[in-house]
Enzyme design. Structure first.
Site, PDB file in Angstrom:
ATOM      1  CE1 TYR A 159      35.597  82.522  62.629  1.00  0.00           C
ATOM      2  CE2 TYR A 159      35.925  83.153  64.909  1.00  0.00           C
ATOM      3  CZ  TYR A 159      35.546  82.216  63.973  1.00  0.00           C
ATOM      4  OH  TYR A 159      35.103  80.972  64.375  1.00  0.00           O
ATOM      5  CE  LYS A 163      31.271  80.938  63.379  1.00  0.00           C
ATOM      6  NZ  LYS A 163      31.082  79.837  62.391  1.00  0.00           N
TER       7      LYS A 163
END
Ligand SMILES: NC(=O)c1ccc[n+]([C@@H]2O[C@H](COP(=O)([O-])OP(=O)(O)OC[C@H]3O[C@@H](n4cnc5c(N)ncnc54)[C@H](O)[C@@H]3O)[C@@H](O)[C@H]2O)c1
Ligand SMILES: C[C@@H](CO)CCC[C@@H](C)[C@H]1CC[C@H]2[C@@H]3[C@H](O)C=C4C[C@@H](O)CC[C@]4(C)[C@H]3CC[C@]12C
Length: 369
Positions: A159, A163
């Site tokens: 994650y 990002k």
């Protein structure tokens, strides 16, 4: 809806517009952007609440689509003046594969950028995350830092990696020539942990507390500070920066901004108790019963179980080595960059944010109230 005499001639697109943050951005735009003529809400799953918004002065266009499909994104972007790209796969619990997280968060963002370039859309706001900076895998504290505070941003989890990659793409795209010959203007907002009406993890903690007879157990020392920001203020910052991208392109273009407000600096659990306490839950002190090494052992066991059970079922508890490390590492921001660059001040005070969140928890199905 805001009453205004300003000419309505702007088309906005919000990707992920039916998510937790996206819904607040959509509602905030309708209330606070008087120049809006059409609002396109793009999401994999459209919410039924969109219907009620279609009755106002702004044309609300619901678009069911997938950011990983370049042609769907291009069709949605064509003719929009501003894109707020909030769609993303927010998964730190191992529900989705690393490949899927990458596809949605990185390829999806590439598709949004390319769509802007091809169709001539000039203004792009990206919802990034504090996680692109940290906490890092070494557990280094980031204590009330700002956008220039040096920090070793090293990630392994899919994650934050996705990002960080997506944010880089957005910032590098600033200045690219879009169809028609003008430059693309981009920026990225990095919210800390968002809370407020619609927050799924708060819902999960609340229901867990109810199942445990109104009790939650402290796992994180009260001295660890975790940055939190009210969803209404995150939405407001998106609306403000989107408005100012054109006027202040030279200053704001290519910049990152931590997204914060006046929510108090507390540990993740103590902060949640600001809302769950008034809703009847108690936080029990069990630090001595469950020292960090034991929690890490449990978290590692959870990860092992997840892996073992994967062929049979999805086991994705809140506690895993990554979430424990994030919750157990001080990471808070303190900055005035957004205020200096585009006049951001939180729209909701802490008291207001707290009251709204408490009311939402109290209204939840199965509530103890
Ligand atoms: N929740 C937080 O604490 C937090 C903090 C910092 C940044 N963010 C960022 O804010 C954004 C919104 O997060 P959220 O908390 O509202 O999550 P969310 O899951 O509630 O919202 C994400 C939305 O994106 C949509 N989406 C997912 N995959 C898609 C796809 N392939 N195509 C189109 N739409 C898709 C989902 O359907 C959902 O409506 C994300 O980019 C996230 O990384 C969230
Ligand atoms: C050890 C548990 C005992 O109670 C507590 C576990 C809490 C975790 C599930 C959450 C602690 C910190 C959260 C993250 C943080 O607020 C910031 C985030 C950035 C954002 O971009 C996505 C969500 C998240 C990663 C958020 C997820 C949940 C926590 C890890």
């Amino acid at each position: 809806m805001a009453e205004s005499t300003e000419v309505r001639n702007l088309v906005y697109l919000v990707t992920g517009g039916c998510g937790f943050l996206g819904e607040h951005v959509v509602r905030m735009l309708l209330q606070r952007e008087p120049r809006l003529s059409e609002l396109r809400v793009f999401d994999l799953h459209l919410g039924p609440w969109l219907e009620e918004l279609k009755r106002g002065p702004v044309q609300v266009t619901a678009i069911q689509g997938d950011v990983t499909q370049a042609h769907e994104v291009a069709a949605a972007v064509a003719g929009a003046h501003v894109v707020i790209h909030a769609a993303g796969l927010v998964d730190v619990f191992g529900r989705a594969s690393p490949e899927t997280i990458h596809k949605v968060n990185v390829q999806g963002t590439k598709n949004v950028i390319e769509a802007c370039v091809q169709t001539g859309t000039r203004f792009l706001v990206y919802t990034s995350s504090m996680e692109v900076v940290g906490p890092n895998i070494k557990g280094h504290p980031f204590y009330r830092g700002n956008e220039d505070t040096p920090y070793e941003a090293v990630h392994k989890h899919p994650y934050p990696c996705s990002k960080a990659q997506a944010e880089r793409l957005v910032l590098e795209a600033n200045g690219r020539e879009v169809r028609g010959g003008l430059p693309l203007v981009t920026c990225a907002l990095r919210p800390t942990g968002i809370y407020g009406e619609g927050h799924q993890i708060m819902r999960d903690f609340y229901h867990q507390g109810l199942r445990l007879g109104g009790r939650l157990f402290r796992a994180i020392p009260a001295s660890v500070e975790h940055g939190r920001v009210y969803v209404g203020n995150v939405a407001w910052m998106h609306v403000l920066v989107a408005r100012e991208l054109e006027r202040r392109a030279a200053l704001v273009g290519g910049q990152v901004y931590f997204c914060y407000d006046k929510s108090p600096y507390k540990s993740y659990e103590d902060f949640n108790m600001e809302f769950l306490g008034p809703c009847g839950l108690r936080l029990l002190e069990t630090r001595l019963l469950a020292p960090y090494w034991l929690l890490m052992l449990l978290a590692t066991l959870n990860a092992l179980l997840q892996w073992l059970l994967r062929p049979l079922l999805l086991y994705a508890p809140l506690l895993n080595p990554y979430t424990l490390a994030v919750a157990n590492t001080t990471f808070t921001v303190s900055t005035d960059k957004a205020q200096r660059h585009f006049g951001y001040e939180p729209l909701f005070s802490w008291e207001d944010s707290r009251t709204r969140t408490i009311r939402w928890v109290q209204a939840m199905e199965g509530s103890a109230q």
